[in-house]
Motif scaffolding. Structure first.
Motif, PDB file in Angstrom:
ATOM      1  N   ILE A  92       0.838  -1.196   0.000  1.00 11.65           N
ATOM      2  CA  ILE A  92       0.000   0.000   0.000  1.00 11.65           C
ATOM      3  C   ILE A  92       0.870   1.241   0.000  1.00 11.65           C
ATOM      4  CG2 ILE A  92      -0.160   0.126   2.536  1.00 11.65           C
ATOM      5  CD1 ILE A  92      -3.130   0.649   0.116  1.00 11.65           C
ATOM      6  N   HIS A  93       0.315   2.333  -0.491  1.00  8.59           N
ATOM      7  CA  HIS A  93       0.993   3.627  -0.459  1.00  8.59           C
ATOM      8  C   HIS A  93       1.281   4.015   0.999  1.00  8.59           C
ATOM      9  CE1 HIS A  93       1.703   7.925  -1.048  1.00  8.59           C
ATOM     10  NE2 HIS A  93       1.740   7.714  -2.353  1.00  8.59           N
ATOM     11  N   PRO A  94       2.433   4.640   1.254  1.00 10.24           N
ATOM     12  CA  PRO A  94       2.741   5.021   2.651  1.00 10.24           C
ATOM     13  C   PRO A  94       1.678   5.896   3.296  1.00 10.24           C
ATOM     14  CG  PRO A  94       4.701   5.186   1.298  1.00 10.24           C
ATOM     15  CD  PRO A  94       3.570   4.890   0.351  1.00 10.24           C
ATOM     16  N   ARG A  95       1.021   6.731   2.513  1.00  9.19           N
ATOM     17  CA  ARG A  95      -0.036   7.582   3.077  1.00  9.19           C
ATOM     18  C   ARG A  95      -1.289   6.789   3.425  1.00  9.19           C
ATOM     19  NH1 ARG A  95       0.198  13.278   2.213  1.00  9.19           N
ATOM     20  NH2 ARG A  95       2.037  13.982   1.050  1.00  9.19           N
ATOM     21  N   GLY A  96      -1.416   5.590   2.868  1.00 14.42           N
ATOM     22  CA  GLY A  96      -2.617   4.804   3.105  1.00 14.42           C
ATOM     23  C   GLY A  96      -2.450   3.683   4.101  1.00 14.42           C
ATOM     24  N   ALA A  97      -1.205   3.377   4.470  1.00 13.41           N
ATOM     25  CA  ALA A  97      -0.953   2.209   5.310  1.00 13.41           C
ATOM     26  C   ALA A  97      -1.709   2.275   6.630  1.00 13.41           C
ATOM     27  CB  ALA A  97       0.545   2.068   5.557  1.00 13.41           C
ATOM     28  N   ARG A  98      -1.686   3.408   7.282  1.00 14.36           N
ATOM     29  CA  ARG A  98      -2.325   3.508   8.597  1.00 14.36           C
ATOM     30  C   ARG A  98      -3.836   3.254   8.509  1.00 14.36           C
ATOM     31  NH1 ARG A  98      -4.501   8.782   9.652  1.00 14.36           N
ATOM     32  NH2 ARG A  98      -4.084  10.248   7.943  1.00 14.36           N
ATOM     33  N   HIS A  99      -4.428   3.588   7.348  1.00 15.98           N
ATOM     34  CA  HIS A  99      -5.876   3.380   7.190  1.00 15.98           C
ATOM     35  C   HIS A  99      -6.222   1.917   6.983  1.00 15.98           C
ATOM     36  CE1 HIS A  99      -6.597   7.648   7.127  1.00 15.98           C
ATOM     37  NE2 HIS A  99      -5.730   7.805   6.141  1.00 15.98           N
ATOM     38  N   MET A 100      -5.284   1.134   6.490  1.00 18.08           N
ATOM     39  CA  MET A 100      -5.503  -0.301   6.374  1.00 18.08           C
ATOM     40  C   MET A 100      -5.328  -0.989   7.723  1.00 18.08           C
ATOM     41  SD  MET A 100      -6.226  -1.167   3.120  1.00 18.08           S
ATOM     42  CE  MET A 100      -7.482   0.066   3.507  1.00 18.08           C
ATOM     43  N   ALA A 132       1.848  -6.182  10.901  1.00 20.80           N
ATOM     44  CA  ALA A 132       2.960  -7.034  10.476  1.00 20.80           C
ATOM     45  C   ALA A 132       2.789  -7.558   9.060  1.00 20.80           C
ATOM     46  CB  ALA A 132       3.106  -8.207  11.441  1.00 20.80           C
ATOM     47  N   ARG A 133       1.569  -7.480   8.526  1.00 20.06           N
ATOM     48  CA  ARG A 133       1.309  -7.985   7.174  1.00 20.06           C
ATOM     49  C   ARG A 133       1.167  -6.854   6.164  1.00 20.06           C
ATOM     50  NH1 ARG A 133      -3.333 -12.240   6.944  1.00 20.06           N
ATOM     51  NH2 ARG A 133      -2.276 -12.654   4.945  1.00 20.06           N
ATOM     52  N   VAL A 134       1.474  -5.633   6.573  1.00 20.21           N
ATOM     53  CA  VAL A 134       1.371  -4.464   5.702  1.00 20.21           C
ATOM     54  C   VAL A 134       2.765  -3.982   5.330  1.00 20.21           C
ATOM     55  CG1 VAL A 134       0.586  -2.068   5.521  1.00 20.21           C
ATOM     56  CG2 VAL A 134      -0.848  -3.771   6.675  1.00 20.21           C
ATOM     57  N   ARG A 135       2.992  -3.769   4.050  1.00 14.90           N
ATOM     58  CA  ARG A 135       4.262  -3.232   3.565  1.00 14.90           C
ATOM     59  C   ARG A 135       3.992  -1.963   2.781  1.00 14.90           C
ATOM     60  NH1 ARG A 135       8.629  -6.319  -0.411  1.00 14.90           N
ATOM     61  NH2 ARG A 135       9.601  -4.427  -1.262  1.00 14.90           N
ATOM     62  N   GLU A 136       4.688  -0.901   3.132  1.00 14.13           N
ATOM     63  CA  GLU A 136       4.564   0.356   2.402  1.00 14.13           C
ATOM     64  C   GLU A 136       5.436   0.315   1.157  1.00 14.13           C
ATOM     65  OE1 GLU A 136       5.407   3.640   4.941  1.00 14.13           O
ATOM     66  OE2 GLU A 136       3.930   3.038   6.463  1.00 14.13           O
ATOM     67  N   ALA A 137       4.880   0.790   0.045  1.00 16.45           N
ATOM     68  CA  ALA A 137       5.611   0.814  -1.220  1.00 16.45           C
ATOM     69  C   ALA A 137       6.279   2.167  -1.406  1.00 16.45           C
ATOM     70  CB  ALA A 137       4.667   0.541  -2.376  1.00 16.45           C
ATOM     71  N   ILE A 152       5.833  -0.231  -8.781  1.00 17.72           N
ATOM     72  CA  ILE A 152       4.904   0.669  -8.102  1.00 17.72           C
ATOM     73  C   ILE A 152       5.369   2.105  -8.319  1.00 17.72           C
ATOM     74  CG2 ILE A 152       3.775   1.198  -5.918  1.00 17.72           C
ATOM     75  CD1 ILE A 152       3.405  -1.728  -6.917  1.00 17.72           C
ATOM     76  N   VAL A 153       4.472   2.954  -8.823  1.00 19.80           N
ATOM     77  CA  VAL A 153       4.821   4.344  -9.128  1.00 19.80           C
ATOM     78  C   VAL A 153       3.798   5.267  -8.465  1.00 19.80           C
ATOM     79  CG1 VAL A 153       5.122   6.054 -10.957  1.00 19.80           C
ATOM     80  CG2 VAL A 153       5.945   3.725 -11.291  1.00 19.80           C
ATOM     81  N   ASP A 154       4.287   6.250  -7.742  1.00 16.82           N
ATOM     82  CA  ASP A 154       3.431   7.226  -7.066  1.00 16.82           C
ATOM     83  C   ASP A 154       2.689   8.069  -8.102  1.00 16.82           C
ATOM     84  OD1 ASP A 154       2.359   8.659  -4.914  1.00 16.82           O
ATOM     85  OD2 ASP A 154       4.011  10.096  -4.894  1.00 16.82           O
ATOM     86  N   THR A 155       1.351   8.135  -7.995  1.00 19.14           N
ATOM     87  CA  THR A 155       0.546   8.863  -8.982  1.00 19.14           C
ATOM     88  C   THR A 155      -0.553   9.684  -8.308  1.00 19.14           C
ATOM     89  OG1 THR A 155      -0.804   6.863  -9.297  1.00 19.14           O
ATOM     90  CG2 THR A 155       0.984   7.262 -10.878  1.00 19.14           C
ATOM     91  N   ALA A 159      -5.940  11.123  -5.685  1.00 23.21           N
ATOM     92  CA  ALA A 159      -5.736  11.041  -4.235  1.00 23.21           C
ATOM     93  C   ALA A 159      -4.243  11.046  -3.977  1.00 23.21           C
ATOM     94  CB  ALA A 159      -6.378   9.782  -3.666  1.00 23.21           C
ATOM     95  N   ARG A 160      -3.838  11.601  -2.848  1.00 22.54           N
ATOM     96  CA  ARG A 160      -2.406  11.666  -2.532  1.00 22.54           C
ATOM     97  C   ARG A 160      -1.849  10.320  -2.096  1.00 22.54           C
ATOM     98  NH1 ARG A 160      -3.183  17.233   0.892  1.00 22.54           N
ATOM     99  NH2 ARG A 160      -3.757  18.545  -0.900  1.00 22.54           N
ATOM    100  N   HIS A 161      -2.731   9.383  -1.797  1.00 21.26           N
ATOM    101  CA  HIS A 161      -2.296   8.053  -1.378  1.00 21.26           C
ATOM    102  C   HIS A 161      -2.484   7.036  -2.507  1.00 21.26           C
ATOM    103  CE1 HIS A 161      -6.602   8.457  -0.368  1.00 21.26           C
ATOM    104  NE2 HIS A 161      -6.680   7.192  -0.764  1.00 21.26           N
ATOM    105  N   HIS A 162      -2.315   7.467  -3.727  1.00 24.34           N
ATOM    106  CA  HIS A 162      -2.579   6.627  -4.906  1.00 24.34           C
ATOM    107  C   HIS A 162      -1.273   6.248  -5.590  1.00 24.34           C
ATOM    108  CE1 HIS A 162      -4.333   5.091  -8.571  1.00 24.34           C
ATOM    109  NE2 HIS A 162      -5.555   5.469  -8.234  1.00 24.34           N
ATOM    110  N   PHE A 163      -1.130   4.957  -5.915  1.00 23.60           N
ATOM    111  CA  PHE A 163      -0.072   4.566  -6.835  1.00 23.60           C
ATOM    112  C   PHE A 163      -0.663   3.712  -7.954  1.00 23.60           C
ATOM    113  CE2 PHE A 163       1.050   1.234  -3.381  1.00 23.60           C
ATOM    114  CZ  PHE A 163       0.315   0.213  -3.968  1.00 23.60           C
ATOM    115  N   CYS A 164       0.111   3.543  -9.027  1.00 24.63           N
ATOM    116  CA  CYS A 164      -0.249   2.649 -10.121  1.00 24.63           C
ATOM    117  C   CYS A 164       0.806   1.559 -10.228  1.00 24.63           C
ATOM    118  CB  CYS A 164      -0.363   3.410 -11.439  1.00 24.63           C
ATOM    119  SG  CYS A 164      -1.726   4.607 -11.477  1.00 24.63           S
TER     120      CYS A 164
END
Length: 323
Positions: A92-100, A132-137, A152-155, A159-164
């Motif tokens: 997941i995107h680093p900005r989205g990890a905490r929400h997961m 422990a099962r979440v990895r930030e990209a 993984i590319v930041d896009t 949304a600021r927490h979006h990658f493609c």
């Protein structure tokens, strides 16, 4: 059937969110290992596992669950899917990890847009994913699926927490919402119609333009959009879609500013004017490609997007963002 093989080991899965042909998840299989890119909502999970079983694989074969961003139509079922797939890591995107890991704020934000009753009816209980099962990209990172690189590319822009996710094997991008929306109905004599999505709350037009150009730099042959399906088939076809995307972003920004000049204060009047402006842009663009002659039919197909895009443009205006 709720899923379809696209070639290159890729399957598109209809998540049954809202209506058929509205929301997709993608399964990639390589040498007996699997990854899901986007996953729909909780009630989508049996469909994802059904598509996996059709490949002769069980949930233990899943190495990656990769939501492009944490909006609930893309990631709402991630917690439940991770429970079913014991060997998977959520990327997941680093900005989205905490929400997961703790979806409380995510659910609150969605509730503010859609209302508590709609969230409960459509999404159910959003389950957390163990940290422990979440990895930030990283902003430009490659992971492996049985030796198949997934970049993984930041896009930002939608949304600021979006990658493609770039899949070199198929020369395709898994684009989430960055490359816009094009339902199966969005066809005409001139090809597939594509529109941007400015869903609240982080629309940023300059960033979205830049993200689209970043995707195009790879000369992609396919764009695997979440809403909905594989677009393109040639570099030229994808380039034509990118032209549509860029043009309509600019048109929406110009229309929003014109609405703001006429209706400076937020409220129902301004919102209805933004809705009308969006609908006008989409009707003209789709009809230019030989789409439905009746504007009401276009508005019917794009009803949800007209509403959400108008909301997103209103939030953008209220931030005072400059394109």
């Amino acid at each position: 059937m709720s899923f379809q093989a696209l070639g290159h080991g890729i399957t598109v899965i209809d998540t049954d969110f809202i209506r058929p042909g509205f929301d997709a998840a993608y399964l990639i299989v390589q040498d007996g290992r699997a990854a899901f890119i986007d996953c729909g909502v909780n009630h989508s999970v049996p469909r994802l596992l059904e598509a996996l079983a059709a490949q002769g694989l069980g949930p233990e074969a899943v190495d990656w669950v990769i939501p492009t961003h944490v909006h609930l139509d893309h990631a709402g079922g991630a917690g439940l899917l991770m429970q079913q797939c014991p060997n998977a890591t959520l990327l997941i995107h680093p900005r989205g990890a905490r929400h997961m890991i703790d979806p409380t704020a995510l659910v609150a934000g969605a509730t503010a847009v859609y209302g508590a009753e709609e969230i409960a009816r459509t999404y159910g209980q959003i389950l957390p994913v163990p940290a422990a099962r979440v990895r930030e990209a990283g902003a430009d990172e490659t992971v492996q699926l049985a030796g198949r690189p997934l970049r993984i590319v930041d896009t930002p822009g939608h949304a600021r927490h979006h990658f493609c996710v770039w899949d070199a094997a198929s020369r395709g991008w898994f684009t989430g919402d960055t490359f816009g929306i094009s339902y199966p109905e969005c066809t005409g004599r001139g090809g597939r119609y594509l529109l941007p999505t400015t869903t609240p709350v982080q629309f940023e037009p300059e960033a979205l333009h830049a993200s689209v150009e970043r995707l195009m730099a790879e000369a992609p042959v396919w764009m695997y959009v979440t809403h909905y399906g594989a677009l393109g088939g040639s570099v030229e076809a994808v380039q034509a879609l990118a032209v549509q995307q860029h043009a309509q972003i600019d048109q929406m920004v110009a229309a929003a500013r014109a609405v703001q000049a006429a209706h400076p204060a937020p409220g129902p009047v301004r919102h209805q004017a933004l809705r009308a402006a969006c609908a006008d842009i989409y009707v003209r663009a789709w009809q230019a490609l030989g789409g439905p002659a009746d504007p009401a039919r276009i508005a019917e197909v794009l009803f949800n997007d007209i509403e959400l895009n108008a909301q997103g443009l209103g939030v953008w205006l209220d931030r005072g963002t400059r394109a």
